[in-house]
Design a protein around this motif. Structure first.
Motif, mmCIF file in Angstrom:
data_model
loop_
_atom_site.group_PDB
_atom_site.id
_atom_site.type_symbol
_atom_site.label_atom_id
_atom_site.label_comp_id
_atom_site.label_asym_id
_atom_site.label_seq_id
_atom_site.Cartn_x
_atom_site.Cartn_y
_atom_site.Cartn_z
ATOM 1 N N HIS A 60 0.969 -1.198 0.024
ATOM 2 C CA HIS A 60 -0.093 -0.044 -0.066
ATOM 3 C C HIS A 60 0.946 1.300 0.091
ATOM 4 O O HIS A 60 1.689 1.436 0.759
ATOM 5 C CB HIS A 60 -1.104 -0.039 1.403
ATOM 6 N N LEU A 75 -8.238 2.806 0.606
ATOM 7 C CA LEU A 75 -6.852 2.525 0.481
ATOM 8 C C LEU A 75 -6.434 1.416 -0.092
ATOM 9 O O LEU A 75 -5.204 1.140 -0.617
ATOM 10 C CB LEU A 75 -6.237 2.500 1.984
ATOM 11 N N ASN A 80 -3.272 2.898 -5.323
ATOM 12 C CA ASN A 80 -2.523 2.981 -4.227
ATOM 13 C C ASN A 80 -2.037 1.412 -3.820
ATOM 14 O O ASN A 80 -1.259 1.367 -2.840
ATOM 15 C CB ASN A 80 -3.400 3.205 -2.839
#
Length: 103
Positions: A60, A75, A80
């Motif tokens: 991430h 996320l 990402n």
């Protein structure tokens, strides 16, 4: 239908309607398990050192910072996530931890 199992009619090939198609596309951007598979499948090698390892780990870019990977989470968007080799993922995680990005 790939999502709900209904019989497809007419020109339908994957989904029975817009609702099932949009739900699947939403899951691909929010559920880590699905997003992880897509990230690895679409990678052209490690995003940091550009090698082509036998095994990837998904990083991430903006850390989860305590949020669950299993949770539907913004996320987990493809933008990402990056596929890294194991040494690069360890180095990246260590750098994020040293920068105080983990809670």
């Amino acid at each position: 239908c790939w999502r709900c199992g209904k019989a497809l009619i007419g020109r339908q090939r994957k989904w029975c309607g817009y609702e099932c198609e949009s739900n699947l596309r939403w899951r691909q951007q929010h559920e880590f398990g699905t997003a992880r598979i897509l990230t690895i499948r679409n990678s052209k090698g490690c995003a940091r050192c550009f090698t082509e390892p036998n095994k990837y780990e998904v990083n991430h870019i903006v850390p989860l910072n305590g949020a669950s990977r299993e949770m539907f989470n913004c996320l987990n968007h493809q933008s990402n996530l990056e596929a890294l080799c194991i040494p690069c993922h360890k180095a990246c995680t260590a750098a994020q931890r040293n920068a105080g990005l983990f809670g």
